[in-house]
Each structure stands twice: as C-alpha cells, then as structure tokens.
Design a protein around this motif. Structure first.
Motif, short mmCIF file in Angstrom:
data_model
loop_
_atom_site.label_atom_id
_atom_site.label_comp_id
_atom_site.label_asym_id
_atom_site.label_seq_id
_atom_site.Cartn_x
_atom_site.Cartn_y
_atom_site.Cartn_z
N MET A 1 -46.82 -7.26 53.29
CA MET A 1 -47.70 -6.11 53.30
C MET A 1 -47.40 -5.30 54.56
N ASN A 2 -47.41 -3.98 54.39
CA ASN A 2 -47.35 -3.11 55.55
C ASN A 2 -48.49 -2.10 55.44
N ILE A 3 -48.73 -1.38 56.51
CA ILE A 3 -49.89 -0.48 56.57
C ILE A 3 -49.83 0.60 55.49
N ASP A 4 -48.64 1.11 55.19
CA ASP A 4 -48.53 2.16 54.17
C ASP A 4 -48.90 1.64 52.79
N GLU A 5 -48.44 0.45 52.45
CA GLU A 5 -48.79 -0.16 51.16
C GLU A 5 -50.29 -0.42 51.09
N PHE A 6 -50.83 -0.91 52.20
CA PHE A 6 -52.27 -1.19 52.25
C PHE A 6 -53.07 0.09 52.03
N ILE A 7 -52.68 1.16 52.70
CA ILE A 7 -53.38 2.43 52.55
C ILE A 7 -53.31 2.93 51.11
N GLN A 8 -52.16 2.78 50.45
CA GLN A 8 -52.04 3.19 49.05
C GLN A 8 -53.00 2.41 48.16
N LYS A 9 -53.10 1.10 48.39
CA LYS A 9 -54.02 0.28 47.58
C LYS A 9 -55.47 0.65 47.87
N LEU A 10 -55.78 0.87 49.14
CA LEU A 10 -57.14 1.25 49.52
C LEU A 10 -57.49 2.62 48.93
N GLN A 11 -56.56 3.54 49.02
CA GLN A 11 -56.75 4.89 48.48
C GLN A 11 -57.03 4.82 46.97
#
Length: 80
Positions: A1-11
C-alpha cells in the motif's frame, strides 16, 4: 500500500467529496460533514481492505489523511 492508493480507496468511499480533494495533508475535519458516519466508513475500510481494526479513540487522535494512512500502516505491520 502507498499513500496514493490509500487516498483513491478513501476517496471512493466518500461519494460526496469532490475528486482530487483528498491529499496527504488534508485535515480530516476539513471533509465536509465529517462525523460518526464517516468514521465508521473509515473503520470498515481499514478492516476490509487492510485487515486492520481501528478503535474510535485511535481515530480521534489523527488529524490528517497522512496520519490516518500512517495509523493503518502501523497497525498492519504491528498487529496487536
């Protein structure tokens, strides 16, 4: 997991947030309408996507998307 992937899932979980709004430095309280329902969504996301059980008191200590990511990553790497 990286921050960009996390943000996409959160979004994807927050349909009422405009695309591109969430950044690592975004304060959780800046999310319009942030409240207990959003917190439950975050807890469910952490559990289903990352196998991490977040507690409400842990969630209350974080202020930004980056801190939320760090908390999930820490708990993923060091399960209680």
């Amino acid at each position: 997991m990286n921050i960009d992937e996390f943000i996409q899932k959160l979004q994807a979980e927050f349909e009422d947030i405009p695309a591109g709004f969430l950044k690592p430095e975004t304060k959780i309280t800046d999310i319009e309408g942030w409240g207990s329902m959003h917190a439950l969504i975050v807890i469910a996301l952490a559990d289903t996507e990352y196998g991490v059980t977040l507690k409400g008191d842990e969630l209350r200590t974080i202020q930004s998307v980056q801190e939320l990511y760090n908390l999930i990553e820490k708990n993923q790497n060091n399960p209680a």
